[in-house]
Scaffold this active site. Sequence first.
Site, mmCIF file in Angstrom:
data_model
loop_
_atom_site.group_PDB
_atom_site.id
_atom_site.type_symbol
_atom_site.label_atom_id
_atom_site.label_comp_id
_atom_site.label_asym_id
_atom_site.label_seq_id
_atom_site.Cartn_x
_atom_site.Cartn_y
_atom_site.Cartn_z
ATOM 1 N N SER A 43 -95.712 -19.993 -20.451
ATOM 2 C CA SER A 43 -96.729 -20.045 -19.399
ATOM 3 C C SER A 43 -97.957 -20.769 -19.910
ATOM 4 O O SER A 43 -98.580 -20.351 -20.893
ATOM 5 C CB SER A 43 -97.118 -18.617 -18.986
ATOM 6 O OG SER A 43 -98.389 -18.624 -18.360
ATOM 7 N N ASP A 70 -93.160 -25.141 -10.408
ATOM 8 C CA ASP A 70 -93.781 -25.100 -9.073
ATOM 9 C C ASP A 70 -92.981 -25.895 -8.039
ATOM 10 O O ASP A 70 -93.214 -25.771 -6.834
ATOM 11 C CB ASP A 70 -95.215 -25.642 -9.134
ATOM 12 C CG ASP A 70 -96.144 -24.701 -9.901
ATOM 13 O OD1 ASP A 70 -95.807 -23.518 -10.054
ATOM 14 O OD2 ASP A 70 -97.213 -25.158 -10.338
ATOM 15 N N ARG A 73 -100.621 -9.947 -8.842
ATOM 16 C CA ARG A 73 -99.883 -10.710 -9.872
ATOM 17 C C ARG A 73 -100.118 -10.111 -11.265
ATOM 18 O O ARG A 73 -101.169 -9.538 -11.527
ATOM 19 C CB ARG A 73 -100.297 -12.182 -9.801
ATOM 20 C CG ARG A 73 -99.887 -12.780 -8.446
ATOM 21 C CD ARG A 73 -100.236 -14.223 -8.334
ATOM 22 N NE ARG A 73 -99.478 -15.020 -9.278
ATOM 23 C CZ ARG A 73 -99.687 -16.325 -9.465
ATOM 24 N NH1 ARG A 73 -100.626 -16.940 -8.770
ATOM 25 N NH2 ARG A 73 -98.960 -16.996 -10.318
HETATM 26 C C1 S3P Z 1 -100.493 -23.614 -14.129
HETATM 27 C C2 S3P Z 1 -99.435 -23.068 -14.798
HETATM 28 C C3 S3P Z 1 -98.233 -22.549 -14.132
HETATM 29 C C4 S3P Z 1 -98.127 -23.026 -12.695
HETATM 30 C C5 S3P Z 1 -99.426 -22.930 -11.968
HETATM 31 C C6 S3P Z 1 -100.504 -23.750 -12.665
HETATM 32 C C7 S3P Z 1 -101.655 -24.097 -14.911
HETATM 33 O O1 S3P Z 1 -98.289 -21.143 -14.125
HETATM 34 O O2 S3P Z 1 -97.127 -22.316 -12.012
HETATM 35 O O3 S3P Z 1 -99.290 -23.403 -10.645
HETATM 36 O O4 S3P Z 1 -102.475 -24.854 -14.367
HETATM 37 O O5 S3P Z 1 -101.753 -23.744 -16.090
HETATM 38 P P1 S3P Z 1 -97.755 -20.267 -15.366
HETATM 39 O O6 S3P Z 1 -98.558 -20.604 -16.535
HETATM 40 O O7 S3P Z 1 -97.949 -18.841 -14.926
HETATM 41 O O8 S3P Z 1 -96.315 -20.646 -15.512
#
Ligand code: S3P
Length: 435
Positions: free
Chosen positions: A165, A313, A120
């Site tokens: 994000s 998600d 990733r």
């Molecule tokens: C999360 C943020 C999201 C989400 C992940 C959990 C978090 O990811 O998809 O399951 O706890 O901050 P991104 O920040 O990459 O969008």
Amino acid sequence: MKTLTRKTGLRGTIRVPGDKSISHRAVMFGALAEGTTTIHGFLKGADCLSTIGCFRAMGIDIEEKNEQIYVHGKGLHGLSAPAGTLDVGNSGTTTRLISGILAGQPFSTELSGDASLNSRPMNRIITPLTMMGAEIMSKHGNGCAPLLIHGRPLSAIHYDSPVASAQVKSCVLLAGLYANGETSVTEPALSRDHTERMLRAFGADVRSEGNTCTITPPETLHGQHIEVPGDISSAAFFVVAALITPNSEILIRNVGINPTRAGILEVCRAMNADLTLENVREAGGEPVADIRVRTSRLRGTVIEGEIIPTLIDELPVIALMSCFAEGKTIIRDAHELRVKESDRIAIVSENLTAMGADVIPTDDGFIINSRTTGEQPAALHGASIDCAMDHRIAMTFAIAGLNADGETVITDSDCVDVSYPDFFQQIESLYTQDL
Ligand code: S3P
């Protein structure tokens, strides 16, 4: 491996496990706080256990007793160098948030995870941390973990994030705990705000204005009692199960409905879902409610723009739901789905197509034409589902299997342990209990 067959009449009251995002943060901030943080409702899924493992490896005593987790914090400067590589498992949240913390420590660390995690993108955190003066490198030079982090004093920055994000935002804010002034992040759309809310509860000065938030490095954080609400991302599977399975009614208790997470509720309403929120209240600084859902005659919709981060998600299971809605559903602006635990645009499209759905993958989403005619449900048929070890794909296709002819076989079903260890038992309980 699990095999699912068609069911009707899902009925019952369930509680879904604790919120994954909030569980991770409670352990992390508890470790950096003075005193003990108690966590009630902690998600004991593999991802959050990875976070516990990392902080134990850095000298934090974390115990479980009486159904609660006790994190005996050692303050902002109390972590010690781990003896070996930190194992972040499958968890992007552990990796990206902990990197912000590690960047400011007076020691070096290496972190690495499983094959999915190690593929990733990590440049999204390497870039802002480097701007803050951190020394952080992708070990193999491919922009992915393993990451090598040599902690050092950090400079405060303003970061204009190119992605919405919460992991990137939280990484920069956590590095900001160790910076020489105010650190702020602006994101293109508001992502989940659990970090901001919880850091405030621990005593930090975190201000939010529009899509920008700013942290002033605190002297100390103070241990808290955290009530973790049920995870709306886990509840989403049962919301969709009840909506698409004939003659169903499910009550899901104690689900977090933070507006930066609850986009699926808005989409359900736009799709004509019979969904009501009961007992709406606040617990531990987060809004929660019980969600009642009944089988509904759904209609297609367009999902795009600022709502996307609030349901990112849930998009795999929303794509499934769209197969059972009259007309066309278009999902756009969701490029981020390509870099989750799997390429979720590709894998959802392949598997839905294998089950007979009409799904066109696009660069940043899906176009789904349902085959619903009149009162007839979409005609999906069972298939063997390879979910690329992605927990949310396994759960999405288990719900699909309850609404398909023949057998649906989820080959790598154990991956649900990442976020929902009791998932299959809970599905079964819905064939057997009454409301
Ligand atoms: C999360 C943020 C999201 C989400 C992940 C959990 C978090 O990811 O998809 O399951 O706890 O901050 P991104 O920040 O990459 O969008």
